[in-house]
Design a protein around this motif. Structure first.
Motif, short mmCIF file in Angstrom:
data_model
loop_
_atom_site.label_atom_id
_atom_site.label_comp_id
_atom_site.label_asym_id
_atom_site.label_seq_id
_atom_site.Cartn_x
_atom_site.Cartn_y
_atom_site.Cartn_z
N GLY A 655 -30.30 -14.07 -36.20
CA GLY A 655 -31.61 -14.71 -36.30
C GLY A 655 -31.48 -16.22 -36.44
N LYS A 752 -39.31 2.39 -35.72
CA LYS A 752 -39.50 1.66 -36.98
C LYS A 752 -40.03 2.61 -38.04
CE LYS A 752 -38.74 -2.52 -35.25
NZ LYS A 752 -37.37 -2.99 -35.39
N TYR A 774 -33.94 -9.88 -43.45
CA TYR A 774 -32.72 -9.20 -43.01
C TYR A 774 -32.85 -7.69 -43.15
CZ TYR A 774 -30.68 -13.85 -43.85
OH TYR A 774 -30.40 -15.19 -43.86
N ARG A 776 -35.44 -5.80 -43.09
CA ARG A 776 -36.30 -5.19 -42.07
C ARG A 776 -35.57 -5.05 -40.74
NH1 ARG A 776 -41.95 -7.70 -43.98
NH2 ARG A 776 -42.80 -7.06 -41.96
N SER A 777 -34.82 -6.08 -40.36
CA SER A 777 -34.17 -5.95 -39.06
C SER A 777 -32.96 -5.03 -39.14
CB SER A 777 -33.80 -7.32 -38.50
OG SER A 777 -32.73 -7.87 -39.22
#
Ligand SMILES: [Zn+2]
Ligand SMILES: [Zn+2]
Length: 880
Positions: A655, A752, A774, A776-777
Motif C-alpha cells: 500500500g 470479504k 492492514y 482489513r487487507s
C-alpha cells in the motif's frame, strides 16, 4: 515496470559467472600490508587425486562461512588452500591403473613410476580444485600449496634432520604393522581393527625327553612355525613346575624353553601361550625380555619363508589350513573352539595386516606429546565441542612411537644416505657429495608417512623454515575446522609440530564436526549404496541450497542426517528470496542509488517494526557466527526472511509503495535497506544467489564491486522499538485467527467478511484500530468493528484470540455443499485412524518395528485425532 530478473534462479549459469569474477578481481586475496586486523585459516588439504565428498562439502562450507563473514566484517582474511600428495592412497590408485594394463610398478622401475604418478597428479589436480570452486570456497588461490612443493619438501627435510639430531628420530629393527599388498609398513593409525569370527586352536607341544607336554592356544597357527618359546604367568599354580623345562615345536622340531612372564593372561586358552617374537608385537617385547631369538617365517609378500620348513613358499592363509590339517593328522590338535577376535586390516587396501620385524624409522613422540598436552591445558588451543579434549588427552598420554618410514615410491624420500664401503650413515637436508672415506653414498629407498608433511601444513605453507611476512602476520591461525576421524592423524601432530618448530600453536580453536549421514542416520558407504554425491546435488539444486542445508543442520557435536526433504525445503527458501527480489526490484529498480533511510522515529510503524526485527536478527547472526553456531544463524535468517519479511512486511508495504510522495519514498528506502541487509547477512552461507541479486540493487558509492567485499551488517542501538514489535505480533495473531477460520469454512480468498471483536483491552483496541487498514487487507475484511457485546447469529463464527472474541460473519455460501465435503473428509480420517490404531494395537509391531517407525505412527494417530475434533466442531457450527 517489468522485473529485470528472470522468473527463476539458474544456478548453473550464475554460480560460475560470479566465481570467475571474484577470482579475477582478487576478492579472496590476503594482503599482509593491510591495516585491517587479520584472520587466518589453512584448509585441510584434500588428496590431490581425490574428489569432493559430502564430508568435504560440510568441512569446506563451514570455514568458508567464517572466512566470508570475517572478510565482510573488516578483516584481512587469509584462507590458504592446497592439496596433499597422499602417499599410499595415490600410489595405490596408480598401481591399480597399471594392473589394468597387466603391469606392476616394478616393471616400470622407480623413476618411471614416479613420473607416471606425477602425470596422474597433473591430470587430476584440476578435478578437486574445480569442485572446490563449484562449492564457492573463498580461498586465496594465489597462495595454493602442494605438500610436494619445493619449499614444503625443504621444511620436511629440515624437521627430519632436526629431530634426528635431537635423538627424537631414530632407526631401529622393530616389529611393525606390515601390509603385504601395499608392501609397506603402516603406522598404528593406518590399521583398522574389526571384530571377526575366528577359531582358537589348542595345540599340544610334546615335552622334551619324556617330560610333560604343554597345550597352547592360538588364533594364528601358521605363525607357530616361528615359535622360539612358550610362556606362562609366574603366578599360575598350574605351571609352577613347568617353568625352566622345555617342549618340542611340532612340525619343525625346535626345542622351546618355557618362560614365566607377567604379560601372559592366565585366563586365555590354557594359560600357556606360544612366543613368536618375529610375528607378534607383544611376543616381540617378551622375546626381548627373555633373550628369545626371532625366526621369520612370513615374508613381505605374506608368503612362508624357508624357515617354515615344509610350508616354504606357500601363502600365509593356505599355510594356516595346512598346518591345522597336519596337527590333526599327528594327533597334536587337542581341540578347536569358535573365537571372536580383532583382526587388523590395511586402511587403504583392506588386506590383513601382518606384524613383521623390519628396520624402520621412528619418531620418539612422548616428549613432543607432553608439550602438546600442556598447550591445550593452558587454553592456548581450544577444542569445540570441549569434550574432545578428553579424547585428545587420553590418546596423547598413551602414545606410541610413530613409525614414519614407508616402503613406497611416492612420497618424501628419507634424507639419509649410507656408505657401503665403511658403513657410515649421513642424515642431512641436502644430498652429500660423497662419504668421507671416498665411498659412494646411497639414499635410503623409503619415503615418509604422508602425515609427516601434513603435520607441518599450517606453517610450511606460509614459507617456513624461512621467516616470511606471511608467517609473521598469519601464524598462528585462528581456526581449524575438521572431522573427528583425523584428530590423531593430523590435529594432534600439527599441535606437536607447531609448538616444536614454529614457536607457537598452529591454531587457536579446533572445531570438530560431526559426520554427514544418510536420511535414516546410517553412515554413508559404498557397500550400503547410500552415498550422496555433493557434485550431483549441486548440479541439481545448486551449491547454495546444499550449503544452506549443511549449515542449518550443523549443530555442534551432532551428526547430520542429510534428507532430500530438507534439501528441497531450502531450495524453496532460495526461490523465496529470488521472488522477494523480483518484487523489490519492480519497485526500486529505477533508483539511481540506494536512498538513505529517514530518521527512525519518523517512520511508520511497520517500517520501525521490520527494522527493529532486522536489527535483532543482525545481532543474533553475528553472535551465532562468533560462537560457531552455524545452525542458529541459518535458522534465524530462514525464519526472518520467510515468516516476517516476505510473508508480512512485503504484503503490508504494498500500500505504501502505491502511495505517492514522501510515503512512497520512505517505503522504497526501507524496503531496499532491508533487502540489501538480508542479502549481506545471507551471503556467507549462500554466496552465489545473493551476489546475483545484490548486483541488481541500487547501491551506495562505498559498496564496491562485489557483495563479497561489502560490509557485514552490524547492530544499531537506535533501531529499537519494542512496542512496534508487540503490536505487530498482535496483528499477526489476529489476522491468522481470521485466516484459519476462513480456510476451515472454505471461504474463497476473494470473498470479504465482516468482523466484530468483543473483549479487546484498551491497548489492544488502540493498536488494532491504528493498524486496521492492514488488518482489513491482510484478512480480507469488509468491516472491522469493536463492540462491548455481540449477539449470536447463525452465520457468525466465533474464534478466540487471547482474550479477544473474534466474531466473523461468513458469507452465505453453499452450506450444504460445505457440510458434505466436511463429512466426506471426516469419514476418510476415521478410516485412516482405525488403520493406525489397529497397527498400534498389534503388540508384535510395537515390539519389533524400529522405534522411529512406532513413534511416527503414534504421531499420526494424535494428529488425526486433533484434526477430526476440529472438523467436528466446524460441522456443529454449520449445522447450527
Ligand atoms: Zn594395503
Ligand atoms: Zn664411507
Amino acid at each position: 515496470m517489468d522485473a529485470p530478473l528472470p522468473k527463476g534462479f539458474n544456478h548453473a549459469e550464475v554460480d560460475q559467472k560470479w566465481y570467475a569474477f571474484w577470482e579475477s578481481i582478487g576478492a579472496f586475496r590476503a594482503d599482509p600490508d593491510s591495516l585491517r586486523p587479520r584472520f587466518s585459516m589453512v584448509l585441510p588439504p584434500p588428496n590431490v587425486t581425490g574428489s569432493l565428498h559430502m564430508g568435504h562439502a560440510l568441512n569446506h562450507t563451514l570455514p568458508d562461512i567464517v572466512a566470508r563473514w570475517k572478510r565482510m566484517s573488516g578483516y584481512d582474511v587469509l584462507w590458504l588452500p592446497g592439496t596433499d600428495h597422499a602417499g599410499i592412497a595415490t600410489q595405490n590408485v596408480v598401481e591399480k591403473q597399471l594392473a589394468a594394463e597387466g603391469k606392476t610398478r616394478h616393471d616400470l622401475g622407480r623413476e618411471a613410476f614416479v613420473a607416471r604418478v606425477w602425470e596422474w597428479v597433473g591430470q587430476s589436480h584440476g578435478t578437486i580444485t574445480g569442485q572446490m570452486r563449484k562449492l564457492g570456497e573463498s580461498v586465496d588461490w594465489s597462495r595454493e600449496r602442494f605438500t610436494f612443493d619445493d619449499n614444503l619438501s625443504r621444511a620436511v627435510r629440515r624437521v627430519f634432520v632436526s629431530l634426528y639430531r635431537e635423538g627424537l628420530i631414530y632407526r631401529d629393527r622393530y616389529i611393525v604393522n606390515w601390509c603385504p599388498r601395499c608392501r609397506t609398513a603402516l603406522s598404528d593409525l593406518e590399521v583398522v581393527h574389526t571384530d571377526t569370527a575366528g577359531k582358537l586352536w589348542y595345540v599340544v607341544y610334546p615335552g622334551v625327553e619324556g617330560q610333560e607336554a604343554v597345550t597352547v592356544a592360538t588364533t594364528r597357527p601358521e605363525t607357530m612355525l616361528g615359535d622360539t618359546g612358550v610362556a606362562v604367568n609366574p603366578s599360575d599354580e598350574r605351571y609352577r613346575s613347568a617353568v625352566g623345562r622345555a617342549v618340542r615345536l611340532p612340525i619343525i622340531g625346535r626345542v622351546l624353553p618355557i618362560v614365566a612372564d607377567d604379560f601372559v593372561d592366565p585366563s586365555f586358552g590354557t594359560g600357556a601361550v606360544k612366543v613368536t617374537p618375529a610375528h607378534d608385537p607383544n611376543d616381540f617385547l617378551m622375546g626381548q625380555r627373555h633373550g628369545l631369538p626371532q625366526v621369520i617365517v612370513i615374508d613381505e609378500d605374506g608368503r612362508m619363508t624357508a624357515e617354515a620348513g615344509p610350508y616354504a613358499g606357500r601363502d600365509r592363509f593356505e599355510a594356516r589350513a595346512a598346518v591345522v590339517e597336519q596337527l590333526e593328522r599327528e594327533g597334536l590338535l587337542a581341540k578347536t573352539t569358535d573365537h571372536q577376535h580383532a583382526v587388523g586390516r590395511c586402511q587403504r587396501c583392506n588386506a590383513v595386516v601382518e606384524p613383521l620385524v623390519s628396520t624402520q624409522w621412528f619418531v620418539r613422540v612422548a616428549p613432543l606429546a607432553a608439550e602438546a598436552i600442556r598447550v591445550v591445558e593452558e587454553g592456548r588451543v581450544r577444542f569445540l565441542p570441549e569434550n574432545w579434549v578428553k579424547t585428545y588427552n587420553e590418546w596423547m598420554t598413551n602414545i606410541h612411537d610413530w613409525c614414519i618410514s614407508r616402503q613406497l615410491w611416492w612420497g618424501h624420500r628419507i634424507p639419509a644416505w649410507y656408505c657401503r664401503a665403511c658403513g657410515t650413515m649421513i642424515v642431512a637436508e641436502e644430498a652429500p657429495a660423497a662419504c668421507a672415506c671416498g665411498g659412494i653414498l646411497h639414499q635410503d629407498p623409503d619415503v615418509l608417512d604422508t602425515w609427516f608433511s601434513s603435520q607441518l601444513w599450517p606453517f610450511s605453507t606460509m614459507g617456513w623454515p624461512d621467516q616470511t611476512r606471511d608467517l609473521e602476520r598469519y601464524y598462528p591461525t585462528d581456526l581449524m575446522l575438521t572431522a573427528f576421524d583425523i584428530i590423531f592423524f593430523w590435529v594432534a601432530r600439527m599441535i606437536m609440530a607447531g609448538v616444536k618448530f614454529a614457536g607457537d600453536v598452529p591454531f587457536r580453536t579446533v572445531y570438530i564436526t560431526g559426520l554427514v549421514r544418510d536420511e535414516g542416520g546410517q553412515k554413508m558407504s559404498k557397500s550400503r549404496g547410500n552415498v550422496v554425491d555433493p557434485l550431483e546435488v549441486m548440479d541439481e539444486i545448486g551449491a547454495d541450497a546444499l550449503r544452506f542445508t549443511l549449515t542449518a543442520m550443523a549443530a555442534p557435536g551432532m551428526d547430520i542426517p542429510l534428507s532430500e526433504g530438507r534439501m528441497a525445503g531450502y531450495r524453496q527458501f532460495i526461490n523465496k528470496i529470488w521472488n522477494a527480489s523480483r518484487f523489490v526490484l519492480m519497485h526500486v529498480g529505477d533508483l539511481p542509488a540506494r536512498p538513505a533511510v529517514p530518521a527512525f522515529e519518523t517512520l511508520a510503524q511497520i517500517h520501525r517494526w521490520i527494522l527493529h526485527r532486522l536489527n535483532q536478527v543482525t545481532r543474533e547472526v553475528n553472535e551465532a557466527f562468533e560462537s560457531f553456531r552455524f545452525d542458529v544463524a541459518a535458522d534465524r535468517l530462514f525464519h526472518f526472511v520467510w515468516h516476517e519479511y516476505a510473508d508480512w512486511y512485503i504484503e503490508m508495504v504494498k500500500g505504501h509503495l502505491q502511495a505517492s510522495g514522501a510515503e512512497r519514498d520512505t517505503a522504497r528506502a526501507v524496503l531496499v535497506e532491508v533487502h540489501d541487509s538480508v542479502l549481506r547477512l545471507l551471503h556467507p552461507i549462500i554466496p552465489f544467489v545473493t551476489e546475483e541479486l545484490w548486483q541488481q540493487l541500487p547501491r551506495r558509492p562505498q559498496d564496491g564491486p562485489t557483495l563479497t567485499l561489502a560490509s557485514f551488517p552490524a547492530y544499531r542501538a537506535t533501531w529499537v522499538d519494542e512496542l512496534a514489535v508487540a503490536e505487530m505480533a498482535l496483528l499477526q495473531g489476529f489476522v491468522t485467527t481470521i485466516r484459519t477460520a476462513r480456510a476451515e469454512r472454505g471461504v474463497k480468498p476473494s470473498a470479504k467478511v465482516g468482523v466484530t471483536t468483543e473483549g479487546a483491552g484498551a491497548d489492544e483496541r488502540r493498536a488494532l484500530e491504528r493498524l486496521a487498514g492492514y488488518v482489513r487487507s491482510l484478512a480480507g475484511l469488509s468491516s472491522l468493528t469493536f463492540a462491548e457485546s455481540v449477539a449470536a447469529r447463525p452465520d457468525r463464527v466465533t474464534r478466540l484470540y487471547g482474550e479477544i472474541r473474534v466474531h466473523i460473519d461468513m458469507p452465505h455460501g453453499d452450506r450444504a455443499g460445505e457440510l458434505a465435503k466436511l463429512h466426506k473428509k471426516l469419514a476418510e480420517q476415521q478410516a485412516e485412524l482405525a488403520r493406525v490404531e489397529t497397527q498400534l494395537g498389534n503388540e508384535a509391531f510395537v515390539a519389533k518395528a524400529p522405534a522411529a517407525v512406532v513413534e511416527a505412527a503414534r504421531g499420526r494417530r494424535d494428529r488425526l485425532a486433533a484434526e477430526m475434533a476440529k472438523a467436528r466442531a466446524t460441522i456443529e457450527e454449520l449445522e447450527g
